[in-house]
Design an enzyme around this catalytic site. Structure first.
Site, PDB file in Angstrom:
ATOM      1  CG  ASP A 132      -2.029  -1.068   1.027  1.00  0.00           C
ATOM      2  OD1 ASP A 132      -2.573  -1.176  -0.083  1.00  0.00           O
ATOM      3  OD2 ASP A 132      -2.322  -1.789   1.996  1.00  0.00           O
ATOM      4  CG  ASP A 181      -6.960  -4.680  -2.697  1.00  0.00           C
ATOM      5  OD1 ASP A 181      -7.278  -5.758  -3.240  1.00  0.00           O
ATOM      6  OD2 ASP A 181      -7.420  -4.327  -1.605  1.00  0.00           O
TER       7      ASP A 181
HETATM    8  N1  GLY Z   1      -7.026  -2.187   0.015  1.00  0.00           N
HETATM    9  C1  GLY Z   1      -7.768  -2.657   1.122  1.00  0.00           C
HETATM   10  C2  GLY Z   1      -9.226  -2.518   0.963  1.00  0.00           C
HETATM   11  O1  GLY Z   1      -9.702  -2.117  -0.085  1.00  0.00           O
HETATM   12  O2  GLY Z   1      -9.918  -2.811   1.918  1.00  0.00           O
END
Ligand code: GLY
Length: 396
Positions: free
Chosen positions: A113, A174
């Site tokens: 992230d 993601d």
């Molecule tokens: N990237 C984590 C979520 O979307 O919860």
């Protein structure tokens, strides 16, 4: 009018003529409303960051940890672009030092992230104001993200320490949103390794995370020694073989972001197919359930997935040639979702609520952030609003 978008079988969505004048007014009112809320939150958050989601309408305040702190920075930069008001810029600039210290000291950075975190806090600052310190911090974050690339399997490990055998070889949908940081780092430095890793990961995600019917696994494991594919499963979705709505939305938008840097039109077509799967599973009010398999049930909606999908659809419209027959349909549906979010999900001024967009779901299975505002839902709602009401260059 009923339109049929071929591919995922396609789309059988009823398009009723939207009242564009009323929508324009609705979005203008929404702009003023979100700007009031963001301005109100600056002293309220007082140099801290909102937690991932609200609880009963309020964000707990945190240090710069977790994957979501930059969604507040991103909202501040968007608010500055919407108004030119220096109070938003100053508040966003205060975050840069915090993000610098976080990456220099590697505080809670064992995650893919880093893309979300540094694109919206530091790449944005560099793009908008030429802040060289922010550029440097974002490049340090790109180095840390590149460390997570496993060349044997061609993927970026999503979560956890690189020595953690449970997480080794695990990629998640993601991550497509985190790749722009790597492409950007190559543009900035001329070092091709960042973009090569991003391209390879995007290729593996397209090959293994996307199923033949254009739905997506949330997560997929590769063998980090042989490089062979292993299996897909879910972390936040309803079931291993269902389609987690936010994951699908990350995919719609994320593959397009790769296309922006690679020029690979296959990524546009992939995004289109993912969009079809998503749009074919919307309920009456056009705001998806938290998993697309739950259409027809009274399960909770995920407004954040809807807001991300609006941004993705609007990006799809700009990626497609003017001659593409479905382009106008995607725009129309994006507007329709946005109209529904604005009418039914946006927190009113009179409500005792820090967040902007109500009714998102973070992680149903653990009961986290269920039917609450989320910091990313707030951010992507504002990004969608900006995309629809002024010209804008993405931070991604
Ligand atoms: N990237 C984590 C979520 O979307 O919860």
């Amino acid at each position: 009018m009923t339109i049929t978008i071929a591919k995922e079988k396609l789309l059988t969505v009823e398009l009723n003529q939207l009242d564009k004048i009323a929508l324009r007014q609705q979005l203008e009112n929404a702009r003023q409303q979100v700007l009031r809320k963001i301005a109100r939150n600056i002293p309220k958050f007082d140099g801290k960051f909102p937690a991932e989601t609200c609880e009963n309408g309020h964000y707990a305040l945190t240090d710069n940890v977790e994957w979501t702190t930059s969604f507040w920075s991103g909202q501040l930069w968007l608010a500055w672009e919407m108004t030119g008001d220096d109070k938003f810029r100053q508040a966003a600039e205060k975050h840069i030092t915090s993000f610098g210290s976080r990456i220099a000291n590697r505080i809670d950075t064992a995650t893919h992230d880093l893309g979300f975190l540094y694109t919206l806090s530091c790449v944005s600052a560099w793009r908008l104001t030429g802040n060289r310190e922010a550029r440097g911090f974002a490049l340090l974050a790109a180095d840390a993200l590149l460390e997570r690339f496993n060349p044997q399997s061609g993927i970026i490990q999503a979560w956890g320490d690189l020595c953690d055998p449970e997480q080794a070889g695990r990629m998640i949908i993601d991550c497509n949103m985190n790749l722009p940081l790597l492409y950007w780092a190559t543009q900035q430095t001329g070092d091709a390794r960042y973009a090569e890793a991003a391209c390879t990961h995007a290729h593996q995600a397209a090959k293994y995370i996307v199923r033949p019917d254009a739905s997506t696994y949330h997560t997929y494991y590769m063998d980090t020694v042989s490089g062979a594919p292993r299996f897909g499963n879910t972390h936040q979705g309803y079931a291993d073989d269902s389609c987690w709505s936010r994951g699908q939305a990350w995919g719609i938008y994320g593959f397009l972001l790769s296309y922006r840097y690679t020029g690979n039109k296959d990524q546009v077509e992939l995004s289109r197919r993912l969009a079809h799967y998503f749009l074919n599973r919307l309920p009456e009010d056009d705001v998806c359930h938290w998993d697309l398999a739950l259409l027809g049930t009274d399960q909770a909606r995920d407004s954040s997935a809807a807001a991300i999908a609006v941004c993705g659809l609007l990006d799809l419209v700009t990626a497609l040639p003017a001659s593409d027959a479905s382009r106008a349909c995607y725009e129309e549906i994006a507007l329709r979702i946005m109209a529904s979010l604005t009418a039914n999900y946006l927190a009113g001024d009179e409500e005792d609520c820090d967040g902007l967009l109500k009714h998102s779901v973070y992680h149903m299975a653990s009961g986290k952030g269920v039917d609450q505002c989320s910091s990313w839902g707030d951010y992507f709602y504002v990004e969608a609003l900006v995309r629809l009401t002024q010209s804008w260059q993405p931070y991604w």
